[in-house]
Design a protein around this motif. Structure first.
Motif, PDB file in Angstrom:
ATOM      1  N   ASP A 187       0.693   6.781   9.188  1.00 57.04           N
ATOM      2  CA  ASP A 187       1.643   7.895   9.241  1.00 57.04           C
ATOM      3  C   ASP A 187       0.999   9.238   8.922  1.00 57.04           C
ATOM      4  O   ASP A 187       1.556  10.287   9.260  1.00 57.04           O
ATOM      5  N   LEU A 189      -1.453  10.405  10.331  1.00 54.56           N
ATOM      6  CA  LEU A 189      -1.914  10.978  11.599  1.00 54.56           C
ATOM      7  C   LEU A 189      -0.791  11.646  12.383  1.00 54.56           C
ATOM      8  O   LEU A 189      -1.027  12.156  13.481  1.00 54.56           O
ATOM      9  N   ALA A 190       0.414  11.634  11.855  1.00 55.09           N
ATOM     10  CA  ALA A 190       1.531  12.275  12.545  1.00 55.09           C
ATOM     11  C   ALA A 190       1.197  13.744  12.819  1.00 55.09           C
ATOM     12  O   ALA A 190       0.697  14.462  11.947  1.00 55.09           O
ATOM     13  N   GLY A 191       1.446  14.185  14.031  1.00 51.24           N
ATOM     14  CA  GLY A 191       1.130  15.541  14.456  1.00 51.24           C
ATOM     15  C   GLY A 191      -0.264  15.689  15.040  1.00 51.24           C
ATOM     16  O   GLY A 191      -0.587  16.739  15.607  1.00 51.24           O
ATOM     17  N   GLU A 192      -1.093  14.662  14.932  1.00 46.41           N
ATOM     18  CA  GLU A 192      -2.449  14.708  15.470  1.00 46.41           C
ATOM     19  C   GLU A 192      -2.462  14.221  16.927  1.00 46.41           C
ATOM     20  O   GLU A 192      -1.624  13.437  17.357  1.00 46.41           O
ATOM     21  N   SER A 193      -3.452  14.694  17.681  1.00 52.08           N
ATOM     22  CA  SER A 193      -3.780  14.138  18.987  1.00 52.08           C
ATOM     23  C   SER A 193      -5.067  13.345  18.812  1.00 52.08           C
ATOM     24  O   SER A 193      -6.074  13.893  18.358  1.00 52.08           O
ATOM     25  N   PHE A 214       0.909   4.204  18.639  1.00 50.32           N
ATOM     26  CA  PHE A 214       1.358   5.542  18.260  1.00 50.32           C
ATOM     27  C   PHE A 214       2.845   5.775  18.513  1.00 50.32           C
ATOM     28  O   PHE A 214       3.426   6.723  17.978  1.00 50.32           O
ATOM     29  N   GLY A 216       6.573   6.315  18.458  1.00 47.53           N
ATOM     30  CA  GLY A 216       7.533   6.495  17.378  1.00 47.53           C
ATOM     31  C   GLY A 216       6.939   6.955  16.071  1.00 47.53           C
ATOM     32  O   GLY A 216       7.663   7.065  15.065  1.00 47.53           O
ATOM     33  N   ARG A 217       5.657   7.269  16.037  1.00 49.31           N
ATOM     34  CA  ARG A 217       5.010   7.689  14.791  1.00 49.31           C
ATOM     35  C   ARG A 217       4.612   9.164  14.805  1.00 49.31           C
ATOM     36  O   ARG A 217       3.977   9.643  13.864  1.00 49.31           O
ATOM     37  N   GLY A 218       4.918   9.870  15.898  1.00 53.81           N
ATOM     38  CA  GLY A 218       4.565  11.279  15.979  1.00 53.81           C
ATOM     39  C   GLY A 218       3.092  11.528  16.237  1.00 53.81           C
ATOM     40  O   GLY A 218       2.586  12.626  15.986  1.00 53.81           O
ATOM     41  N   ILE A 219       2.395  10.517  16.717  1.00 51.72           N
ATOM     42  CA  ILE A 219       0.965  10.651  17.038  1.00 51.72           C
ATOM     43  C   ILE A 219       0.825  10.695  18.556  1.00 51.72           C
ATOM     44  O   ILE A 219       1.439   9.887  19.255  1.00 51.72           O
ATOM     45  N   LYS A 220       0.034  11.598  19.059  1.00 50.50           N
ATOM     46  CA  LYS A 220      -0.154  11.734  20.491  1.00 50.50           C
ATOM     47  C   LYS A 220      -1.507  11.161  20.913  1.00 50.50           C
ATOM     48  O   LYS A 220      -2.483  11.241  20.169  1.00 50.50           O
TER      49      LYS A 220
END
Length: 321
Positions: A187, A189-193, A214, A216-220
């Motif tokens: 979690d 890494l949320a907001g990371e690409s 990734f 549903g976790r906000g990771i791209k």
């Protein structure tokens, strides 16, 4: 009478029937799209039937195309088994390690000990999707990777043996906010690409695994980029872009970067030994024996409690768990 049909034409047909897209099918077979289109037109002429309906937006199977699919798959399966049964067992066995893979490299080293009379030649294709196309074309014998990440039509011509549930990690540039941690919670890494091979046709199975992890976790998954060939070029691109990279815990050391295991949950990368159905070779026997021996001794197929793995991969890798 239907004329003798070259297996190449049937492979082209099955690829397009599976992908319903000429560009993707050509990439899967590692041929030019124009050559693939010529093969499809030739097959249609030889059969006297239109197999696909083509528009600028869609490709669909005609009724004759639908009828041909199971026959083409059966013929190719029999052809591959025939080739494997009468292959020259004295020839070198070409083994893809998917770059300098530590696990695959250890299995290969042990297999060489078990069968010193065999010549096991290492190759470095980098990606099971690409290696599977090479196996189908007869340019490669064995590879390692995520078997369930291959298209069903591709898997139909292959056999696989689970080798390891490999914990995953993230490769971070030095100075990254998460680089100081001993381990990185998923979690965080949320907001990371995060780079996971997007756009590389040879590593689709790895990108698919990342997308599932990734979700549903906000990771791209980082946008497609030109593929870096070779360790030094990968290091240079990493230093320039400073984009985190999804990797395994056994990823080799890279100057200017730190490798941190992912936790809560621990994501697992399923690694199998993959070969063409019907292939018979003492080198393959040695590889299978080495993989089984090391998996048993080192607990490679034991799933840690609470670890993450897609259901389809779990069924393949650990059918009794």
């Amino acid at each position: 009478m239907v004329p003798d049909i070259e297996p190449r034409l049937l492979r082209a047909f099955v690829a397009v029937a599976d992908e319903l897209h000429f560009t993707r099918a050509a990439a899967r077979l590692y041929v030019a799209q124009q050559a693939l289109s010529r093969d499809i037109r030739r097959l249609e002429r030889e059969l006297g039937a239109e197999l696909f309906t083509r528009t600028t937006r869609h490709v669909t199977l005609t009724p004759d195309g639908e009828r041909l699919v199971p026959y083409a798959q059966a013929v190719l399966a029999a052809y591959d088994e025939l080739g494997g049964a009468f292959a020259d067992e004295a020839r070198p066995l070409l083994v893809d390690l998917n770059t300098d893979g530590i696990i695959s490299g250890r299995v290969l080293a042990r297999a060489r000990e078990l069968a010193p009379e065999c010549e096991l030649m290492a190759r470095y294709q980098s990606g099971l999707t690409g290696a599977a196309a090479e196996i189908a074309a007869g340019r490669l014998d064995v590879s390692f990777g995520r078997f369930t990440g291959l298209a069903p039509a591709v898997r139909a011509g292959l056999a696989a043996q689970p080798v390891r549930l490999e914990p995953m990690a993230v490769l971070l540039p030095e100075g990254h906010p998460l680089a100081g941690r001993a381990e990185v919670e998923l979690d965080a890494l949320a907001g990371e690409s995060v780079y996971a091979g997007a756009g590389n046709p040879a590593t689709k199975e790895w990108t698919d695994l990342a997308e599932r992890l990734f979700a549903g976790r906000g990771i791209k998954v980082a946008s497609p980029a030109p593929v870096a060939i070779g360790f030094e070029e990968f290091r240079r691109v990493m230093a320039k872009t400073r984009t985190p990279v999804l990797a395994s815990v056994d990823f080799p050391d890279m100057p200017g970067c730190v490798l941190r295991p992912l936790v809560r949950p621990v994501p697992l990368s399923p690694v199998s030994l993959v070969w063409r159905k019907g292939l018979k070779h003492p080198g393959l026997d040695a590889l299978r024996a080495a993989a089984a021996e090391m998996a048993e001794r080192e607990g490679w197929l034991v799933r840690p409690p609470g670890a993450w793995l897609p259901e389809g991969d779990l069924l393949h890798m650990c059918p009794n768990q």
